[in-house]
Enzyme design. Structure first.
Site, PDB file in Angstrom:
ATOM      1  N   ARG A 245       1.540  16.766   0.408  1.00 36.06           N
ATOM      2  CA  ARG A 245       1.392  15.663   1.351  1.00 36.06           C
ATOM      3  C   ARG A 245       0.038  15.029   1.137  1.00 36.06           C
ATOM      4  O   ARG A 245      -0.922  15.709   0.740  1.00 36.06           O
ATOM      5  CB  ARG A 245       1.445  16.156   2.801  1.00 36.06           C
ATOM      6  CG  ARG A 245       2.838  16.308   3.387  1.00 36.06           C
ATOM      7  CD  ARG A 245       3.536  14.962   3.589  1.00 36.06           C
ATOM      8  NE  ARG A 245       4.852  15.105   4.165  1.00 36.06           N
ATOM      9  CZ  ARG A 245       5.984  15.280   3.475  1.00 36.06           C
ATOM     10  NH1 ARG A 245       5.962  15.312   2.159  1.00 36.06           N
ATOM     11  NH2 ARG A 245       7.142  15.379   4.103  1.00 36.06           N
ATOM     12  N   GLU A 274      -0.716   6.807   2.395  1.00 38.77           N
ATOM     13  CA  GLU A 274       0.299   6.148   1.575  1.00 38.77           C
ATOM     14  C   GLU A 274       1.196   5.258   2.457  1.00 38.77           C
ATOM     15  O   GLU A 274       1.385   5.559   3.639  1.00 38.77           O
ATOM     16  CB  GLU A 274       1.142   7.203   0.822  1.00 38.77           C
ATOM     17  CG  GLU A 274       1.969   8.113   1.704  1.00 38.77           C
ATOM     18  CD  GLU A 274       2.686   9.202   0.899  1.00 38.77           C
ATOM     19  OE1 GLU A 274       2.044   9.913   0.109  1.00 38.77           O
ATOM     20  OE2 GLU A 274       3.908   9.328   1.088  1.00 38.77           O
ATOM     21  N   HIS A 292       5.561   9.098  -4.317  1.00 40.22           N
ATOM     22  CA  HIS A 292       6.258  10.065  -3.443  1.00 40.22           C
ATOM     23  C   HIS A 292       7.742  10.171  -3.812  1.00 40.22           C
ATOM     24  O   HIS A 292       8.629   9.899  -2.987  1.00 40.22           O
ATOM     25  CB  HIS A 292       6.091   9.661  -1.967  1.00 40.22           C
ATOM     26  CG  HIS A 292       6.261  10.814  -1.021  1.00 40.22           C
ATOM     27  ND1 HIS A 292       5.577  10.948   0.161  1.00 40.22           N
ATOM     28  CD2 HIS A 292       7.077  11.904  -1.080  1.00 40.22           C
ATOM     29  CE1 HIS A 292       5.951  12.047   0.795  1.00 40.22           C
ATOM     30  NE2 HIS A 292       6.861  12.648   0.062  1.00 40.22           N
TER      31      HIS A 292
HETATM   32  C1  DGY Z   1      10.012  15.992   1.836  1.00 40.00           C
HETATM   33  O1  DGY Z   1      11.203  16.257   1.917  1.00 40.00           O
HETATM   34  O2  DGY Z   1       9.193  16.403   2.654  1.00 40.00           O
HETATM   35  C2  DGY Z   1       9.592  15.145   0.706  1.00 40.00           C
HETATM   36  O3  DGY Z   1       8.246  14.851   0.746  1.00 40.00           O
HETATM   37  C3  DGY Z   1      10.413  13.889   0.654  1.00 40.00           C
HETATM   38  O4  DGY Z   1      10.024  13.001   1.602  1.00 40.00           O
END
Ligand code: DGY
Length: 336
Positions: A245, A274, A292
């Site tokens: 993240r 982001e 992402h």
């Molecule tokens: C998640 O599933 O957390 C991924 O980052 C996709 O958004």
């Protein structure tokens, strides 16, 4: 899309989705969807959620106390993501709203991507492609875009959940890497043996790994897990890959470390703030940047979406979600 019935529970799909997600939900609910993928303001989101029993959400949709106070009919938010730092779980539990996420279905796909991003950073794939596209390739040279070895090197994984374990297996079994990991809690011996991974302190991992991969969930405690001090511990030949993240890495500190060659390269799929990307990351060549997309194959994205649908139908129609996050807390409070 809104049907005319007022008897059935109402559900909001907050982002564009596969059309059959809408079709499946419409079998049970009156569905409003956002197929034009408009970026709603928080006020618009609240307005659309009013009177809805369920919300199909993605990681960019923040569900917090202020929103919940204005949406008293809401019973469940089903995230089409394994990560759920967009949910204030305490506030949701206090409001009696179930939260669900979409684990497992994306594990192998995301591990594939983490490995690909690490390899691309180590072997300078995008940096050399930009050079070629710019017409700068005039001749072969012995050290042109020489990168770092993957096979036989040391892989350090911070965050050893399902995706971290998938990356460990790829490294150990596919590429003969020595795998070290750091996690809030140590894995059991069977899982460690399965992943051929050795538990070490975060400091030892940063000092010894040739390739550091971050797969730790975001929380206040994991904010800036990697900042200037941690980057300073890494080998100057090492790479850093973040598929976890934004906010796990201090992006400004990373850009400075890449610019000053304090580490060799990085691969980033997630960013602080982001879809905005720190401008200094855009100007350093030794970083591979992707928007992402670690879970983005059509099969996996479909499976994630369908799991969110299963959670909405499971909870609102049958009283039980498939992958709930706070069901225990709702039961304890008597609000389930
Ligand atoms: C998640 O599933 O957390 C991924 O980052 C996709 O958004």
């Amino acid at each position: 899309m809104t049907s005319t019935s007022t008897q059935r529970p109402r559900v909001l799909i907050t982002r564009a989705v596969f059309p059959d997600v809408i079709a499946r939900l419409s079998e049970h609910f009156d569905v409003e969807s956002n197929q034009s993928d408009v970026n709603w303001t928080p006020a618009e989101l609240v307005q659309r959620l009013q009177g809805k029993a369920g919300a199909f959400t993605t990681g960019s949709i923040a569900i917090n106390a202020a929103l919940l106070a204005q949406c008293p009919d809401l019973k469940i938010c089903a995230n089409m993501a394994v990560g759920y730092n967009n949910f204030d779980l305490d506030a949701m539990s206090a409001a009696g709203v179930l939260a669900s996420n979409a684990p497992d279905v994306l594990t192998e796909t995301t591990a594939d991507f983490g490995f690909a991003l690490m390899m691309a950073a180590a072997r300078r794939v995008t940096e050399s492609e930009h050079f070629l596209r710019a017409g700068q390739w005039k001749s072969w040279r012995y050290d042109m875009f020489a990168g770092a070895e993957i096979h036989g090197s040391t892989l350090g994984i911070i965050g050893m959940g399902r995706i971290g374990q998938g990356i460990a297996r790829r490294g150990a079994l596919g590429f003969g890497m020595q795998v070290v990991y750091h996690n809030r809690s140590r894995l059991d011996a069977t899982t460690e043996a399965d992943c051929k991974a050795r538990y070490v302190s975060k400091e030892e991992l940063l000092q010894t790994a040739d390739h550091v991969v971050l797969v730790v969930p975001y929380s206040a405690a994991s904010h800036h897990t990697i900042g200037a001090a941690e980057l300073a511990l890494m080998k100057t030949t090492a790479t850093l890959t973040n598929i976890a993240r934004g906010g796990i890495v201090d992006d400004a500190a990373l850009a400075a470390a890449l610019r000053d060659k304090r580490i060799a390269a990085a691969g980033l799929d997630v960013f602080e703030g982001e879809p905005n990307v720190h401008p200094d990351l855009l100007s350093v060549p030794n970083v591979v940047l992707t928007p992402h997309i670690a879970s983005a194959t059509m099969g996996t994205r479909r499976a994630m979406a369908m799991l969110a649908v299963d959670n909405l139908i499971g909870y609102l129609v049958h009283g039980k979600a498939v992958t709930p996050l706070n069901a225990d807390r709702l039961v304890q409070q008597g609000t389930a």
